[in-house]
Design an enzyme around this catalytic site. Structure first.
Site, PDB file in Angstrom:
ATOM      1  N   TYR A   1       0.841  -1.203   0.000  1.00  0.00           N
ATOM      2  CA  TYR A   1       0.000   0.000   0.000  1.00  0.00           C
ATOM      3  C   TYR A   1       0.878   1.257   0.000  1.00  0.00           C
ATOM      4  O   TYR A   1       0.471   2.314  -0.446  1.00  0.00           O
ATOM      5  CB  TYR A   1      -0.978  -0.022   1.181  1.00  0.00           C
TER       6      TYR A   1
ATOM      7  N   LYS B   1      -3.613   8.244   3.467  1.00  0.00           N
ATOM      8  CA  LYS B   1      -4.956   7.953   3.989  1.00  0.00           C
ATOM      9  C   LYS B   1      -5.048   8.223   5.493  1.00  0.00           C
ATOM     10  O   LYS B   1      -6.107   8.590   5.994  1.00  0.00           O
ATOM     11  CB  LYS B   1      -5.357   6.507   3.690  1.00  0.00           C
TER      12      LYS B   1
END
Length: 256
Positions: free
Chosen positions: A157, A164
């Site tokens: 990720y 995020k």
């Protein structure tokens, strides 16, 4: 409290981030429409338009262009919305990182790539919130799309994890600042979903099969699941909820 009418009737929703029929944003738009809301959708550019146009037509939505990286486009969009009148719901479902920075580890992420990811995936939500809030004269709700990789390390990720995390924190601070205006702000954290955005992640298929194997509910979530949760949160049923990160992931996030 009797509801004889659709629970979002008379509300107007702006949904940003529909790329095609697999987009999370499309799941949200469909759910809002089914519950009586009026929709405004945006499309990124001329290349994206033919994919979004038939979807907008399907739900009778107004369609307007928005690339948050193009100076003035966000302001132009909200100038149009001001003409329409009240806004009640905002969905931010866009993210971006340059491919090289997304596919390399965080140590190798360039400053430019980090800033671009932060700009499109996080700060654009803050800019949108600032422009949307004055139109939410009767209160309203705002949603931004996150992922569990914000909170725990998900291999591959990479830079999107810190980005995020910043987005989820922004949702909390916006919830605090906009609370007095009766505007509620939530981060939505769906489990892994087969969207165009997800296809940019390395070994994504493994993530999907792992999610099915490990989630208590044992099934993949889909865009309609996410849309229905947002519709609930946008309704009066959830009028005392704000600032949450809401997981729509079959319970995967509770598993060590």
């Amino acid at each position: 409290m009797k509801h004889h009418h659709p629970i979002l009737e008379g509300k107007r929703a702006l949904v940003v981030g529909v790329a095609n029929e697999h987009s999370i944003a499309w799941g949200c738009a469909k759910a809002f429409h089914a519950l009586g809301a009026e929709l405004v959708l945006t499309y990124l550019n001329d290349k994206a338009r033919p994919h979004v146009e038939p979807l907008a037509a399907q739900i009778g939505a107004r369609l307007l262009p928005l690339d948050v990286r193009e100076p003035g486009q966000l302001e132009a969009l909200f100038a149009e919305l001001t003409q329409l009148g009240q806004l009640d719901i905002l969905v931010h479902s866009i993210a971006f990182a340059p491919k090289a920075d997304l596919q390399g580890g965080l140590l190798d992420c360039s400053l430019d790539g980090f800033l671009q990811a932060m700009d499109v995936s996080c700060h654009s939500f803050v800019r949108m919130a600032k422009l949307a809030a004055p139109l939410m004269t009767q209160g309203g709700s705002m949603f931004a799309m996150s992922y569990h990789g914000a909170d725990k390390v998900v291999p591959n990720y990479n830079v999107m994890g810190p980005v995020k995390a910043a987005l989820e924190s922004s949702c909390r601070y916006l919830a605090h600042e906009l609370g007095p205006r009766d505007i509620r702000v939530h981060a939505i954290s769906p489990g892994p979903l087969k969207t165009r955005a997800a296809s940019g992640l390395k070994d994504f298929d493994l993530l999907l099969s792992d999610a099915v194997a490990r989630a208590p509910l044992g099934e993949l979530v889909d865009i309609d699941d996410v849309g229905q949760v947002c519709a609930y949160l946008a309704s009066d049923f959830a009028r005392r909820l704000t600032g949450s990160t809401v997981y729509v992931d079959g319970g995967l996030n509770i598993i060590a």
